[in-house]
Design an enzyme around this catalytic site. Structure first.
Site, PDB file in Angstrom:
ATOM      1  N   HIS A   1      18.885  28.722   8.672  1.00 16.52           N
ATOM      2  CA  HIS A   1      18.404  27.527   7.988  1.00 16.52           C
ATOM      3  C   HIS A   1      17.950  27.899   6.580  1.00 16.52           C
ATOM      4  O   HIS A   1      17.371  28.961   6.352  1.00 16.52           O
ATOM      5  CB  HIS A   1      17.218  26.925   8.763  1.00 16.52           C
ATOM      6  CG  HIS A   1      16.589  25.781   8.056  1.00 16.52           C
ATOM      7  ND1 HIS A   1      15.404  25.899   7.355  1.00 16.52           N
ATOM      8  CD2 HIS A   1      16.978  24.494   7.934  1.00 16.52           C
ATOM      9  CE1 HIS A   1      15.101  24.729   6.835  1.00 16.52           C
ATOM     10  NE2 HIS A   1      16.043  23.864   7.170  1.00 16.52           N
TER      11      HIS A   1
ATOM     12  N   ARG B   1       0.816  -1.222   0.000  1.00 16.40           N
ATOM     13  CA  ARG B   1       0.000   0.000   0.000  1.00 16.40           C
ATOM     14  C   ARG B   1       0.841   1.260   0.000  1.00 16.40           C
ATOM     15  O   ARG B   1       0.366   2.339  -0.326  1.00 16.40           O
ATOM     16  CB  ARG B   1      -0.915   0.028   1.235  1.00 16.40           C
ATOM     17  CG  ARG B   1      -1.858  -1.145   1.315  1.00 16.40           C
ATOM     18  CD  ARG B   1      -2.524  -1.198   2.663  1.00 16.40           C
ATOM     19  NE  ARG B   1      -1.499  -1.476   3.680  1.00 16.40           N
ATOM     20  CZ  ARG B   1      -1.686  -1.372   4.983  1.00 16.40           C
ATOM     21  NH1 ARG B   1      -2.843  -0.968   5.454  1.00 16.40           N
ATOM     22  NH2 ARG B   1      -0.711  -1.656   5.825  1.00 16.40           N
TER      23      ARG B   1
ATOM     24  N   LYS C   1      13.403  24.931  15.583  1.00 19.10           N
ATOM     25  CA  LYS C   1      12.412  24.318  14.704  1.00 19.10           C
ATOM     26  C   LYS C   1      12.746  22.877  14.397  1.00 19.10           C
ATOM     27  O   LYS C   1      13.909  22.462  14.425  1.00 19.10           O
ATOM     28  CB  LYS C   1      12.234  25.113  13.427  1.00 19.10           C
ATOM     29  CG  LYS C   1      13.485  25.292  12.589  1.00 19.10           C
ATOM     30  CD  LYS C   1      13.217  26.111  11.337  1.00 19.10           C
ATOM     31  CE  LYS C   1      13.882  27.436  11.410  1.00 19.10           C
ATOM     32  NZ  LYS C   1      13.766  28.231  10.202  1.00 19.10           N
TER      33      LYS C   1
ATOM     34  N   GLN D   1       3.697  26.000  16.795  1.00 18.88           N
ATOM     35  CA  GLN D   1       3.141  26.379  15.500  1.00 18.88           C
ATOM     36  C   GLN D   1       3.687  25.451  14.413  1.00 18.88           C
ATOM     37  O   GLN D   1       4.887  25.174  14.387  1.00 18.88           O
ATOM     38  CB  GLN D   1       3.526  27.828  15.199  1.00 18.88           C
ATOM     39  CG  GLN D   1       2.759  28.473  14.083  1.00 18.88           C
ATOM     40  CD  GLN D   1       3.086  29.960  14.016  1.00 18.88           C
ATOM     41  OE1 GLN D   1       4.232  30.344  13.838  1.00 18.88           O
ATOM     42  NE2 GLN D   1       2.072  30.786  14.167  1.00 18.88           N
ATOM     43  N   ASP D   2       2.815  24.967  13.545  1.00 18.21           N
ATOM     44  CA  ASP D   2       3.208  24.147  12.399  1.00 18.21           C
ATOM     45  C   ASP D   2       2.935  24.918  11.113  1.00 18.21           C
ATOM     46  O   ASP D   2       1.912  25.594  10.994  1.00 18.21           O
ATOM     47  CB  ASP D   2       2.410  22.837  12.344  1.00 18.21           C
ATOM     48  CG  ASP D   2       2.873  21.802  13.365  1.00 18.21           C
ATOM     49  OD1 ASP D   2       3.784  22.099  14.144  1.00 18.21           O
ATOM     50  OD2 ASP D   2       2.310  20.708  13.359  1.00 18.21           O
TER      51      ASP D   2
ATOM     52  N   TYR E   1       7.393  22.534   8.977  1.00 15.76           N
ATOM     53  CA  TYR E   1       8.158  23.179  10.040  1.00 15.76           C
ATOM     54  C   TYR E   1       7.310  23.153  11.303  1.00 15.76           C
ATOM     55  O   TYR E   1       6.127  23.472  11.270  1.00 15.76           O
ATOM     56  CB  TYR E   1       8.421  24.656   9.737  1.00 15.76           C
ATOM     57  CG  TYR E   1       8.939  24.954   8.373  1.00 15.76           C
ATOM     58  CD1 TYR E   1      10.296  25.167   8.159  1.00 15.76           C
ATOM     59  CD2 TYR E   1       8.080  25.064   7.281  1.00 15.76           C
ATOM     60  CE1 TYR E   1      10.776  25.468   6.906  1.00 15.76           C
ATOM     61  CE2 TYR E   1       8.555  25.359   6.024  1.00 15.76           C
ATOM     62  CZ  TYR E   1       9.893  25.563   5.837  1.00 15.76           C
ATOM     63  OH  TYR E   1      10.372  25.854   4.596  1.00 15.76           O
TER      64      TYR E   1
ATOM     65  N   ARG F   1      15.084  28.513  -0.566  1.00 13.85           N
ATOM     66  CA  ARG F   1      14.485  29.290   0.526  1.00 13.85           C
ATOM     67  C   ARG F   1      15.541  29.430   1.621  1.00 13.85           C
ATOM     68  O   ARG F   1      16.021  28.449   2.158  1.00 13.85           O
ATOM     69  CB  ARG F   1      13.241  28.598   1.071  1.00 13.85           C
ATOM     70  CG  ARG F   1      12.112  28.521   0.049  1.00 13.85           C
ATOM     71  CD  ARG F   1      10.902  27.800   0.639  1.00 13.85           C
ATOM     72  NE  ARG F   1       9.869  27.598  -0.340  1.00 13.85           N
ATOM     73  CZ  ARG F   1       8.784  28.367  -0.467  1.00 13.85           C
ATOM     74  NH1 ARG F   1       8.599  29.386   0.329  1.00 13.85           N
ATOM     75  NH2 ARG F   1       7.882  28.095  -1.398  1.00 13.85           N
TER      76      ARG F   1
END
Length: 187
Positions: free
Chosen positions: A119, A24, A72, A48-49, A132, A60
């Site tokens: 980052h 699957r 993070k 926070q996501d 994140y 980025r």
């Protein structure tokens, strides 16, 4: 899920899940509070996501936050990315150290980036989704960006950069950011 220290960046960890694959597809745990605690982190600290979607060649970063910074957890949930962390904590034993990773939807590994580290990443596939989980609500007034192509950092991005935000394109050099920090400027 197991946790591995990242030797180039003090306090950074790579969390590697154990995907269970069958006809699957696969299933795996991508966050485990007990494993997070085992390396001295508070799983409840993440408040926070967010998620970003990028296409091949998009870059980025390099991003961090002023003030108290921002820790993070970063995971590529779909596709593949070249991920970069730069330690910008003056008192850190790995100050100015750099670490490079390939994160992918295949492995579902999660990288813990300590507060005070820059980052950034580049998408290596036609679509890359990056999740994140951060330890403070985002405040755009604290955003700091460093030039992704700064020769002092010498980051060898694996693909030609096809797109960056205007903010990333105009970002100051690492030397300028460090000078602003010494002078007490928030950015």
């Amino acid at each position: 899920m197991k946790a591995k220290k990242v030797p180039q960046i003090a306090g950074a960890h790579l969390f590697e899940p154990t995907p269970h694959a069958d006809a699957r597809g696969f299933f795996c745990r991508t966050f485990d509070a007990d494993v997070i605690r085992s390396v001295g982190l508070d799983p409840a600290a993440f408040v926070q996501d967010s998620v970003s979607r990028s296409v091949r060649g998009v870059l980025r970063g390099l991003h961090l936050r002023s003030g108290a910074g921002e820790a993070k957890l970063v995971r590529c949930s779909y596709g593949r990315i070249f991920d970069v962390v730069v330690d910008l904590r003056p008192g850190s034993p790995t100050y100015l150290g750099r670490a490079f990773f390939e994160l992918s939807g295949e492995t579902q590994a999660t990288l813990y980036v300590p507060a005070g580290c820059a980052h950034g990443f580049q998408s290596l596939t036609d679509t890359s989704d990056v999740s994140y989980r951060i330890d403070r609500p985002h405040d755009p007034a604290e955003d700091v960006t460093i030039a992704f192509d700064d020769p002092d950092l010498g980051i060898d991005w694996p693909l030609p950069v096809t797109s960056v935000s205007e903010r990333d394109r105009r970002a100051p050099s690492l030397a300028e950011v460090l000078k602003q920090r010494e002078e007490g400027s928030p950015k």
